[in-house]
Design an enzyme around this catalytic site. Structure first.
Site, PDB file in Angstrom:
ATOM      1  CE1 TYR A 149      -3.532   2.611   0.433  1.00 33.17           C
ATOM      2  CE2 TYR A 149      -2.660   3.040   2.629  1.00 33.17           C
ATOM      3  CZ  TYR A 149      -3.508   3.370   1.592  1.00 33.17           C
ATOM      4  OH  TYR A 149      -4.336   4.455   1.722  1.00 33.17           O
ATOM      5  CE  LYS A 153      -3.355   5.917  -2.071  1.00 30.17           C
ATOM      6  NZ  LYS A 153      -4.110   6.858  -2.923  1.00 30.17           N
TER       7      LYS A 153
END
Ligand code: UDP
Length: 319
Positions: A149, A153
């Site tokens: 994640y 990002k």
């Protein structure tokens, strides 16, 4: 202004939609309703200057048409929630990276301004507190699902900043720290809605690890009021901003506070990380933002206290 919000039927996106409508803008939401829901925007649907398009940000023809009709794009569509990320890493990586690629690509034609919502997760295991926008990002190994994640990002951020530098698309990256308020669901792991529901149902409150890890929680209203302020300021283009609270609280103290405010006699139980997430799960012991940069540019400051926010969430779940 006509705003496009990708992920606008999600928790933060729906509050942003509400705020932009209050400011007099028109709002189109693009959401695939995977983690967002129609219920989050139902109260807006009769407004003349609001529209919901149920489709995916991964479809370039859909996004291109919506971007062409908008003056500003808030790109919030993403796979979120630690539990979801650990369970579905392929979906997380593909949605987060490809979705941002599509949006930035479409915005390039007419150089439409894009806000890219990032996350405090990108600071990873850094111990250099408080986290500043120019601090190092310290990721764990790629064998541990959680870091996918943060990496996805971080790549979104690089991409957004590259589009500004190379193609002159005015992009603003916002790193959101733990954001809370009504309509947030605990379904994907978020701690406050989970604790509130457990406390109200008089079920055990599940503290992961020893509960000494800390977080800073900011009311979603304080977050969404800052986003259009950043987009209205030309100096924000090509920049990264932290948005979060500086009031640090341990997860155990949070559980106790929620129990007290909800008038609950739930027991507080401790669950090992391996059981809560997956074997070898790594948590961040502390996460505190520096928000000086946003304060200097737009006068950003926390307005709602944690107790006020917890009161709002408790009232929401009581209803
Ligand atoms: N957490 C917890 N019990 C829960 C859910 C979460 O103790 O039922 C902990 C989690 O391990 C983390 C903190 O609460 O240390 C915040 O979790 P959340 O998923 O809300 O956000 P994160 O900061 O991890 O992105």
């Amino acid at each position: 202004m006509r705003a496009l919000i990708t992920g606008g039927a999600g928790f933060i996106g729906s509050h942003l939609a509400e705020h932009l409508l209050e400011l007099g803008h028109s709002v189109t939401v693009l959401d695939d309703l995977s983690t967002g829901s129609r219920d989050n925007v139902r109260h807006l649907q009769d407004r003349e200057n609001f529209g919901l398009v149920v489709d995916t940000v991964l479809d370039e023809s859909v996004v291109a048409a919506l971007v062409d009709q908008a003056d500003v794009i808030y790109h919030l569509a993403a796979a979120v929630g630690v539990q979801l990320i650990v369970k579905s890493p392929v979906h997380t990586i593909e949605t987060n990276v490809h979705g941002t690629e599509v949006v930035l690509h479409c915005a390039t034609k007419n150089k439409k301004p894009v806000l890219v919502a990032s996350t405090s997760e990108v600071y990873g295991k850094s111990k250099d507190l408080p986290f500043r926008e120019d601090s190092d990002l310290v990721m764990g190994p790629s064998t541990k699902g959680r870091w996918s994640y943060a990496c996805s990002k971080a790549l979104d951020e690089f991409l957004a900043l590259a589009y500004w530098k190379e193609k002159h698309v005015p992009t603003v990256v916002v790193r959101l720290f733990n954001t809370v308020g009504p309509r947030q669901t605990g379904q994907y792991g978020m701690v406050i809605p989970r604790f509130v529901r457990q406390a109200l149902a008089k079920k055990p409150i599940t503290v992961y690890g020893d509960g000494r890890q800390t977080r800073c929680f900011l009311n979603v209203t304080d977050v969404v009021t800052a986003l259009p302020a950043l987009m209205a300021n030309p100096a924000a283009a090509g920049q990264v901003y932290n948005l979060g609270s500086q009031h640090e609280i341990s997860i155990l103290a949070l559980a106790e506070r929620i129990k007290e405010l909800a008038g609950s006699d739930s027991e507080i139980i401790f669950i090992p990380y391996d059981e809560a997430y997956e074997e070898g799960f790594e948590d961040m012991p502390r996460r505190v933002p520096s928000t000086e940069k946003a304060a200097a540019l737009i006068g950003f400051a926390q307005k709602k206290s944690l107790d006020q926010t917890l009161g709002e969430v408790i009232a929401f779940y009581r209803q």
